[in-house]
Design a protein around this motif. Structure first.
Motif, mmCIF file in Angstrom:
data_model
loop_
_atom_site.group_PDB
_atom_site.id
_atom_site.type_symbol
_atom_site.label_atom_id
_atom_site.label_comp_id
_atom_site.label_asym_id
_atom_site.label_seq_id
_atom_site.Cartn_x
_atom_site.Cartn_y
_atom_site.Cartn_z
ATOM 1 N N ARG A 70 0.783 -1.163 0.076
ATOM 2 C CA ARG A 70 0.033 0.010 0.045
ATOM 3 C C ARG A 70 0.926 1.451 -0.047
ATOM 4 O O ARG A 70 0.655 2.356 -0.752
ATOM 5 C CB ARG A 70 -0.955 -0.119 1.250
ATOM 6 C CG ARG A 70 -2.053 -0.984 1.161
ATOM 7 C CD ARG A 70 -3.228 -0.391 0.382
ATOM 8 N NE ARG A 70 -4.096 -1.510 0.213
ATOM 9 C CZ ARG A 70 -5.452 -1.130 -0.505
ATOM 10 N NH1 ARG A 70 -5.574 0.065 -0.868
ATOM 11 N NH2 ARG A 70 -6.188 -2.322 -0.547
ATOM 12 N N HIS A 116 -4.463 4.760 7.381
ATOM 13 C CA HIS A 116 -5.265 4.302 6.195
ATOM 14 C C HIS A 116 -4.851 2.823 5.824
ATOM 15 O O HIS A 116 -5.636 1.886 5.570
ATOM 16 C CB HIS A 116 -4.980 5.317 5.174
ATOM 17 C CG HIS A 116 -5.393 4.993 3.850
ATOM 18 N ND1 HIS A 116 -4.728 4.204 2.917
ATOM 19 C CD2 HIS A 116 -6.688 5.126 3.281
ATOM 20 C CE1 HIS A 116 -5.470 4.041 1.884
ATOM 21 N NE2 HIS A 116 -6.620 4.298 1.999
ATOM 22 N N ASP A 117 -3.500 2.756 5.441
ATOM 23 C CA ASP A 117 -2.984 1.493 4.666
ATOM 24 C C ASP A 117 -3.243 0.081 5.541
ATOM 25 O O ASP A 117 -3.446 -0.798 4.944
ATOM 26 C CB ASP A 117 -1.277 1.494 4.620
ATOM 27 C CG ASP A 117 -1.099 2.788 3.611
ATOM 28 O OD1 ASP A 117 -1.944 3.357 2.880
ATOM 29 O OD2 ASP A 117 -0.026 2.878 3.601
ATOM 30 N N LEU A 120 -6.823 -1.283 5.083
ATOM 31 C CA LEU A 120 -7.261 -1.961 4.038
ATOM 32 C C LEU A 120 -6.294 -2.981 3.702
ATOM 33 O O LEU A 120 -6.853 -4.145 3.290
ATOM 34 C CB LEU A 120 -6.853 -0.632 2.926
ATOM 35 C CG LEU A 120 -7.885 0.061 2.503
ATOM 36 C CD1 LEU A 120 -8.526 1.084 3.578
ATOM 37 C CD2 LEU A 120 -7.558 0.946 1.190
ATOM 38 N N VAL A 123 -7.998 -6.046 5.037
ATOM 39 C CA VAL A 123 -9.239 -6.464 4.253
ATOM 40 C C VAL A 123 -8.398 -7.336 3.310
ATOM 41 O O VAL A 123 -8.924 -8.494 2.584
ATOM 42 C CB VAL A 123 -9.875 -5.458 3.684
ATOM 43 C CG1 VAL A 123 -11.093 -5.936 2.682
ATOM 44 C CG2 VAL A 123 -10.818 -4.645 4.991
ATOM 45 N N ASP A 124 -7.476 -6.813 2.434
ATOM 46 C CA ASP A 124 -6.698 -7.473 1.405
ATOM 47 C C ASP A 124 -6.296 -8.830 2.114
ATOM 48 O O ASP A 124 -6.386 -9.853 1.266
ATOM 49 C CB ASP A 124 -5.635 -6.645 1.101
ATOM 50 C CG ASP A 124 -5.839 -5.421 0.566
ATOM 51 O OD1 ASP A 124 -6.896 -4.958 -0.126
ATOM 52 O OD2 ASP A 124 -4.861 -4.640 0.361
ATOM 53 N N ALA A 191 -10.812 -1.476 10.126
ATOM 54 C CA ALA A 191 -10.732 -2.938 9.313
ATOM 55 C C ALA A 191 -11.908 -3.889 9.490
ATOM 56 O O ALA A 191 -12.467 -4.285 8.282
ATOM 57 C CB ALA A 191 -9.330 -3.570 9.581
ATOM 58 N N LEU A 194 -14.882 -2.232 7.421
ATOM 59 C CA LEU A 194 -14.711 -2.155 5.894
ATOM 60 C C LEU A 194 -14.995 -3.810 5.458
ATOM 61 O O LEU A 194 -15.658 -3.837 4.485
ATOM 62 C CB LEU A 194 -13.115 -2.015 5.522
ATOM 63 C CG LEU A 194 -12.968 -0.406 5.455
ATOM 64 C CD1 LEU A 194 -11.432 -0.322 5.263
ATOM 65 C CD2 LEU A 194 -13.643 -0.014 4.176
ATOM 66 N N ARG A 198 -18.109 -5.037 2.783
ATOM 67 C CA ARG A 198 -17.736 -5.474 1.880
ATOM 68 C C ARG A 198 -18.740 -5.791 0.625
ATOM 69 O O ARG A 198 -18.411 -5.907 -0.572
ATOM 70 C CB ARG A 198 -16.669 -6.690 1.880
ATOM 71 C CG ARG A 198 -17.224 -8.003 2.440
ATOM 72 C CD ARG A 198 -16.102 -8.960 2.943
ATOM 73 N NE ARG A 198 -16.684 -10.298 3.190
ATOM 74 C CZ ARG A 198 -17.325 -10.757 4.308
ATOM 75 N NH1 ARG A 198 -17.467 -9.542 5.151
ATOM 76 N NH2 ARG A 198 -17.712 -11.939 4.662
ATOM 77 N N THR A 208 -14.328 4.229 2.929
ATOM 78 C CA THR A 208 -12.710 4.428 2.520
ATOM 79 C C THR A 208 -12.341 5.797 2.303
ATOM 80 O O THR A 208 -11.088 6.186 2.795
ATOM 81 C CB THR A 208 -12.461 3.212 1.421
ATOM 82 O OG1 THR A 208 -12.822 2.060 1.866
ATOM 83 C CG2 THR A 208 -10.769 3.289 1.062
ATOM 84 N N ASP A 212 -9.569 7.918 4.310
ATOM 85 C CA ASP A 212 -8.434 8.309 3.484
ATOM 86 C C ASP A 212 -8.383 9.973 3.659
ATOM 87 O O ASP A 212 -7.266 10.396 4.033
ATOM 88 C CB ASP A 212 -8.337 8.030 2.115
ATOM 89 C CG ASP A 212 -7.440 8.234 1.438
ATOM 90 O OD1 ASP A 212 -6.183 8.378 1.944
ATOM 91 O OD2 ASP A 212 -7.398 8.455 0.013
#
Length: 228
Positions: A70, A116-117, A120, A123-124, A191, A194, A198, A208, A212
């Protein structure tokens, strides 16, 4: 004698990207300041993974790599003439400002990366591993410990001496306005939110974007130019 083939891991790949970035940037560049300390800590994490010291190695590697990617993608977006996330724009826009101290760049980088990173990246990683966020909580805590060590290294390497801190009262004020512990707690909540959203892409996208923007606003405050 048979020579063993060296295996390149996903962590090795992100470390290589960080090293290439370090070699390409002036030392005083704001991104370079953050990249140096992040590189050192990521190399240490790589050694711990190789030594089997991080519990579930696959989960730890996946989260660590998604997390680092990220940051690297945000930095590389500028070179590719793409728009980086709002959370990284203050660092990228002010990276050569003479009134911003190295310590400010480093902490603003942590703010963008954790605020932020990391949310996400959780979730990734869940999507990659086919698991729920709760199943990555141990790995999330280990990443949090990584960030604590990163912050400690930053403060040790870049913090002005006590005599300078007395003069640099605005810097002292800025440092006290941001808390890694609060940022970690907020990131875990983000997290989970999010992940719950999804299946509702519009709401997930709006959440998101707002996350951000909020993190970017905090980063801009951390990078307030200070008098000498």
């Amino acid at each position: 004698m048979v020579q063993c083939e060296q295996v390149t891991t996903p962590v090795d790949a992100v470390v290589s990207r960080m090293r290439a970035l370090d070699a390409s940037l002036p030392a005083r560049d704001g991104v370079a300041v953050f990249n140096r300390v992040y590189l050192a800590v990521t190399e240490a994490v790589d050694r711990h993974i190789d030594a089997g010291l991080l519990g579930d190695a696959r989960a730890a590697t996946t989260l660590d790599v998604r997390f680092a990617e990220r940051y690297l993608d945000a930095v590389e977006a500028v070179a590719d003439e793409r728009r980086p996330p709002a959370c990284w724009r203050p660092v990228l826009q002010l990276r050569r400002h003479p009134g911003v101290r190295p310590l400010q760049f480093a902490l603003a980088g942590i703010n963008a990366h954790i605020g932020h990173d990391l949310a996400l990246a959780v979730v990734d990683a869940c999507r990659t591993l086919g698991c729920e966020p709760v199943e990555l909580e141990d790995e999330f805590d280990r990443v949090g410990d990584l960030l604590v060590s990163l912050e400690e290294r930053i403060r040790e390497d870049l913090m002005p001496g006590p005599d300078l801190l007395q003069v640099a009262d605005p810097l002292t004020h800025l440092l006290g306005a941001w808390s890694l512990e609060r940022a970690r707690d907020a990131t875990w909540a983000a997290a989970r939110a999010l992940w719950a959203l999804r299946q509702i892409p519009d709401l997930a996208g709006e959440f998101t974007d707002r996350l951000d923007a909020a993190v970017g606003f905090a980063g801009r405050m951390l990078l307030t130019p200070l008098p000498d």
